[in-house]
Write an enzyme that holds these catalytic residues in place. Sequence first.
Site, mmCIF file in Angstrom:
data_model
loop_
_atom_site.group_PDB
_atom_site.id
_atom_site.type_symbol
_atom_site.label_atom_id
_atom_site.label_comp_id
_atom_site.label_asym_id
_atom_site.label_seq_id
_atom_site.Cartn_x
_atom_site.Cartn_y
_atom_site.Cartn_z
ATOM 1 N N GLY A 53 -69.742 5.642 -11.814
ATOM 2 C CA GLY A 53 -68.423 6.025 -11.048
ATOM 3 C C GLY A 53 -68.574 7.181 -10.336
ATOM 4 O O GLY A 53 -68.139 7.359 -9.035
ATOM 5 N N CYS A 54 -69.040 8.431 -10.792
ATOM 6 C CA CYS A 54 -69.233 9.662 -10.105
ATOM 7 C C CYS A 54 -70.099 9.604 -9.074
ATOM 8 O O CYS A 54 -70.046 10.336 -7.978
ATOM 9 C CB CYS A 54 -69.479 10.782 -11.206
ATOM 10 S SG CYS A 54 -68.137 10.806 -12.444
#
Length: 124
Positions: free
Chosen positions: A12-13
């Site tokens: 996600g990051c």
Amino acid sequence: VLFFYPKDDTTGCTAESLAFTALASEFEAAGAAVIGMSPDSAACHDKFIKKHRLSVALASDEEKTTLQAYGVWKEKSMYGRNFMGVERTTFLIRQDGTIATIWQKVKVQGHAETVLEAVRNLAA
């Protein structure tokens, strides 16, 4: 634009950082700087930037001072285990230092585009 994210080089990051990178020239044209912050070290950020060719600035807050000041260092739960971590949050900050908009518990898909639209509306 100040976006807080949990950890370098996680799914996600990475997606969020790549999305902001893809729109970096548009943010700049709209008069906005984009900075990502996590509790990872500067060395970890350097590897993350090089690996994914990120063009957004990344700031390190290993002491979690800024994370706590912005209220994004929170108790989280995963698989029945409680732990402290960063709640994915983005702040749009005006040039005078006041906060214009806060996005909490950010879902990565389409988020950078939403923030860019808010930047453009703020400048209008």
